[in-house]
Structures are given as structure tokens and as C-alpha cells.
Design an enzyme around this catalytic site. Sequence first.
Site, mmCIF file in Angstrom:
data_model
loop_
_atom_site.group_PDB
_atom_site.id
_atom_site.type_symbol
_atom_site.label_atom_id
_atom_site.label_comp_id
_atom_site.label_asym_id
_atom_site.label_seq_id
_atom_site.Cartn_x
_atom_site.Cartn_y
_atom_site.Cartn_z
ATOM 1 N N HIS A 1 18.969 57.767 20.996
ATOM 2 C CA HIS A 1 17.854 57.059 21.627
ATOM 3 C C HIS A 1 16.607 57.951 21.658
ATOM 4 O O HIS A 1 15.487 57.486 21.449
ATOM 5 C CB HIS A 1 18.214 56.663 23.058
ATOM 6 C CG HIS A 1 19.383 55.726 23.174
ATOM 7 N ND1 HIS A 1 20.593 56.100 23.717
ATOM 8 C CD2 HIS A 1 19.539 54.427 22.825
ATOM 9 C CE1 HIS A 1 21.430 55.080 23.709
ATOM 10 N NE2 HIS A 1 20.825 54.036 23.167
ATOM 11 N N MET B 1 20.024 49.662 25.652
ATOM 12 C CA MET B 1 20.879 49.224 26.756
ATOM 13 C C MET B 1 21.196 50.400 27.684
ATOM 14 O O MET B 1 22.137 50.337 28.474
ATOM 15 C CB MET B 1 22.181 48.623 26.207
ATOM 16 C CG MET B 1 21.916 47.410 25.314
ATOM 17 S SD MET B 1 23.295 46.268 25.220
ATOM 18 C CE MET B 1 24.530 47.296 24.479
ATOM 19 N N HIS C 1 21.312 58.836 24.870
ATOM 20 C CA HIS C 1 21.770 60.054 24.198
ATOM 21 C C HIS C 1 20.719 60.449 23.169
ATOM 22 O O HIS C 1 19.659 59.803 23.070
ATOM 23 C CB HIS C 1 23.142 59.814 23.560
ATOM 24 C CG HIS C 1 23.215 58.571 22.713
ATOM 25 N ND1 HIS C 1 22.530 58.441 21.536
ATOM 26 C CD2 HIS C 1 23.865 57.385 22.902
ATOM 27 C CE1 HIS C 1 22.766 57.258 21.013
ATOM 28 N NE2 HIS C 1 23.571 56.581 21.822
HETATM 29 P P1 AMP Z 1 21.832 50.657 22.274
HETATM 30 O O1 AMP Z 1 21.363 51.211 23.582
HETATM 31 O O2 AMP Z 1 23.172 51.172 21.855
HETATM 32 O O3 AMP Z 1 21.685 49.158 22.191
HETATM 33 O O4 AMP Z 1 20.845 51.241 21.171
HETATM 34 C C1 AMP Z 1 19.449 51.137 21.307
HETATM 35 C C2 AMP Z 1 18.805 51.587 20.034
HETATM 36 O O5 AMP Z 1 19.192 52.927 19.737
HETATM 37 C C3 AMP Z 1 19.243 50.736 18.822
HETATM 38 O O6 AMP Z 1 18.117 50.528 17.985
HETATM 39 C C4 AMP Z 1 20.268 51.614 18.167
HETATM 40 O O7 AMP Z 1 20.398 51.388 16.775
HETATM 41 C C5 AMP Z 1 19.687 52.994 18.426
HETATM 42 N N1 AMP Z 1 20.750 54.009 18.319
HETATM 43 C C6 AMP Z 1 21.942 54.025 18.948
HETATM 44 N N2 AMP Z 1 22.678 55.090 18.558
HETATM 45 C C7 AMP Z 1 21.928 55.761 17.644
HETATM 46 C C8 AMP Z 1 22.123 56.939 16.854
HETATM 47 N N3 AMP Z 1 23.241 57.651 16.921
HETATM 48 N N4 AMP Z 1 21.138 57.322 16.024
HETATM 49 C C9 AMP Z 1 19.985 56.602 15.932
HETATM 50 N N5 AMP Z 1 19.739 55.496 16.657
HETATM 51 C C10 AMP Z 1 20.688 55.069 17.493
#
Ligand code: AMP
Length: 273
Positions: A37, A30, A34
Site C-alpha cells: 500500500h 481496505m 503494508h
Molecule cells: P487491498 O487493501 O488489499 O484492497 O489493496 C489496496 C490496493 O493495494 C490495491 O490496488 C492492491 O492491488 C494494492 N496492493 C495490495 N498488495 C500489494 C502489493 N504487495 N504490492 C503492490 N500493491 C499492492
Amino acid sequence: MKLARSINALRLAVAAAKKRGLTINFVPTMGALHEGHLSLIKKARQPKAFVVMSIFVNPLQFGPKEDFSRYPRTLISDLRLLRQAKVDLVFLPTPKIMYPEKTVIKVSAGPLGDVLCGRSRPGHFDGVATVVVKLFNLVQPDQAFFGAKDYQQQLIIRRLVTDLNFPIKIITVPTVREPDGLAMSSRNRYLSARERTIALNLPQALFVLQKNPRDFSRLKRELAATANLKLDYLEIVNSQTLLPVKSAKGQVVIAGAIYVGKTRLIDNVTARL
Ligand code: AMP
């Protein structure tokens, strides 16, 4: 690095990569990127791979009182990071492109979507499952990469590809943390310095429990009693069913969610009982 703002542009770019014999490795996000990602991209950056990232803040997975409209959108800096990380293609659809009709046929996450985060976010995992099915159909990847930080999400996606017969390998990547232990999250940028210190109580409790699961009741009480922190849940669950584990032996997940101010944060660790 190519940008695809339409379904047609995405399909053309993926088809060209497939024609070159490349493996399609997909990282859905989304945005507000950071190091967490970036670690998914690093795993996806394999020889002969074509790395596709999507950035889409999916309205379907937000509840009416949640932070959809104020969710951080940082496209310019995201794209700079993605260029450095050597992503091949970024898919940037709008809500109108993903959901052109007022109503939408949804995918149900089933019982796995009703526990843990699903209890305080009803419908959230149906929204996740629906957008992921759409993205899988659009990108048609060989492999897709998800973070262990969202343990429940990656488990539901694993079940989804099995139950709905997607020929896609799901790869789960370990949680990336700040040096002090806080799991990286796009929502961390909502936190004031004081709130960030309070947020550290969650990973600290999880690290203690990972070593001494017997301290569960005490740590849960302490977390619930912490000033300016609202405990949503802290549970020790079976790593496959997500149902509470009391005495059985085996691989468990210790998962928690807290509110600090208006910000909801989640985290988990795995352990062996
Ligand atoms: P999001 O943009 O928050 O929907 O996350 C996108 C992807 O990044 C998802 O598969 C999350 O699980 C992964 N993700 C988010 N934060 C972390 C983190 N700290 N460590 C590893 N993967 C992450």
C-alpha cells in the site's frame, strides 16, 4: 493529515484542494496496510498532488462464506503509517454511509469478472466495480493508483474508466514482495509460520514459469500435488482479455490462486512468450 468520516467532509476537503490547484491522487484500500500500500502512496506523492486514501472493507465484494467479518482491521496503526507517508486526506466511511439502502444498484464487471478469481468468487468483481465507481464519484480524482498484485482488478478498473467515461488516469504499481518472494498482502497475517512456508510455493512456481513458460504443465501438477496447499487455479492468460494462451506470442500474465488452510492467496507475474 485530515480524516473524513462523512461524505460531506470528504467533498469539502477535496474541493478545497482543487481550489488550490492541486491534482487529486487517489489510493483506495481496505486497510491493514503494508509496504505494498505504501508503494502506491509513494507513486501518488507527486509535486502539486493532494493524496487521498480510502480505507473501507467493502462488504459487497465478499462472498457469504468469505472472510468479511474477520478481515483485519488495524485503523490505529494504519493511520500512524499514513501520517508518516504524508497522505493528505483519509476517507473512512462505514458500510452504512456507503450503502444506506438494503439493496443497491450494482455495476457489472462483465466477462473480465467471470474468469480467474471470478470463477471461485462469483460477484466479487461486480462488488469491486460498484465500490470503485462510488469512490470515484465521491472523490473525483484526477489519477487513481492500483497494485499489479491484483492484476485482474486493475484491468477491470481500466476497462471501467474507459467504458463508463470517467476522466481518471489509472496507474498500476508493481507488486511489492517480502525478501523471500511472497507478495505482500493483508491476508498474510492469517498465516502461521508453517503455512507461510507452504504459501511460498506459489511465487516460486511463478518465477520459474516467468523464465520457462514451457514448464507450465509440470509446475501446475507439482503445485496441485503440494501437501497442505489447495490449488484454485494456475493459468497463462492474455494480458488484455484474460483468456488462456496456448501458443500465441506476446505479453501474457501468469496468474495463480491457492488456499493454505482457510487463507486464499493470489499472485501473478507478466512474461513474454
Ligand atoms: P487491498 O487493501 O488489499 O484492497 O489493496 C489496496 C490496493 O493495494 C490495491 O490496488 C492492491 O492491488 C494494492 N496492493 C495490495 N498488495 C500489494 C502489493 N504487495 N504490492 C503492490 N500493491 C499492492
